[in-house]
Scaffold this active site. Sequence first.
Site, mmCIF file in Angstrom:
data_model
loop_
_atom_site.group_PDB
_atom_site.id
_atom_site.type_symbol
_atom_site.label_atom_id
_atom_site.label_comp_id
_atom_site.label_asym_id
_atom_site.label_seq_id
_atom_site.Cartn_x
_atom_site.Cartn_y
_atom_site.Cartn_z
ATOM 1 C CB CYS A 56 -0.929 0.025 1.206
ATOM 2 S SG CYS A 56 -2.133 -1.303 1.202
ATOM 3 N NE ARG A 133 -2.802 -4.473 -2.795
ATOM 4 C CZ ARG A 133 -2.290 -3.727 -1.821
ATOM 5 N NH1 ARG A 133 -2.592 -2.444 -1.745
ATOM 6 N NH2 ARG A 133 -1.483 -4.241 -0.939
HETATM 7 C C1 BEZ Z 1 0.520 -4.581 1.869
HETATM 8 O O1 BEZ Z 1 1.701 -4.831 1.746
HETATM 9 O O2 BEZ Z 1 0.029 -3.545 1.435
HETATM 10 C C2 BEZ Z 1 -0.350 -5.591 2.561
HETATM 11 C C3 BEZ Z 1 0.119 -6.873 2.682
HETATM 12 C C4 BEZ Z 1 -0.657 -7.801 3.323
HETATM 13 C C5 BEZ Z 1 -1.889 -7.471 3.834
HETATM 14 C C6 BEZ Z 1 -2.358 -6.182 3.687
HETATM 15 C C7 BEZ Z 1 -1.592 -5.232 3.032
#
Ligand code: BEZ
Length: 219
Positions: A56, A133
């Site tokens: 993110c 997402r």
């Molecule tokens: C992320 O890296 O954005 C992420 C990874 C695992 C779960 C939620 C977000």
Amino acid sequence: MDTHHPAAPAPCAGLRIGDTPPDFEARSTLGPVKLSSFRGRWLVLFSHPADFTPVCTTEFVALSKEAQAFKKRDCALMALSVDSLFSHFAWLRLIKERFGVEVRFPIVEDPTLVVGRAFGMVAPGDNDSAAVRTTFFIDPAGVIRAMNCYPASVGRSIPEMLRTLDALQAIDAQHGLAPANWQTGDALLQSPTHDLDEVYGAANETDWFLRQLPEGKRT
Ligand code: BEZ
């Protein structure tokens, strides 16, 4: 829909292309936002699993760096996650300090998942939103024109988001179709004919259903 007075958990809406999503008002990093106030311009509304997570963070840095490219296309950005407003603030401050970019598009707080559920960004049985997402491309009339969903473990492609926007704007302007691997500036395709005489009269066996827009019709 008011995120601060949810009557009951909304079921997963399963929104589709062509739907007008439900309006909502919520707190965001830029103050209160209302979905319907974006009418008249394009909007990319997207959910992210959580603040302070690796993928993110890369998405927000990359999107902020391309903020001008979205503005050039008259497209606003709006993000959403279950994290609180103060979590969003703390994360943005960290992104600025560490990566030198200010995130200047609104990030909505959705702690009760009321927006996420209404938009189908969260599966009905899920108690958190870390699974999704989701990205909605919403046109100036408020209609969902494209959408996609990536797992938490795969970050979105900002060039593909811009290409999708360009394709949607080009097909609206030129009344054509965007072929595979279409890139900004490439020719669009014509819709196939519904006229049998044109089928028999076509110069070759594919020309009646697979042909580019004539030069004069391109803008
Ligand atoms: C992320 O890296 O954005 C992420 C990874 C695992 C779960 C939620 C977000």
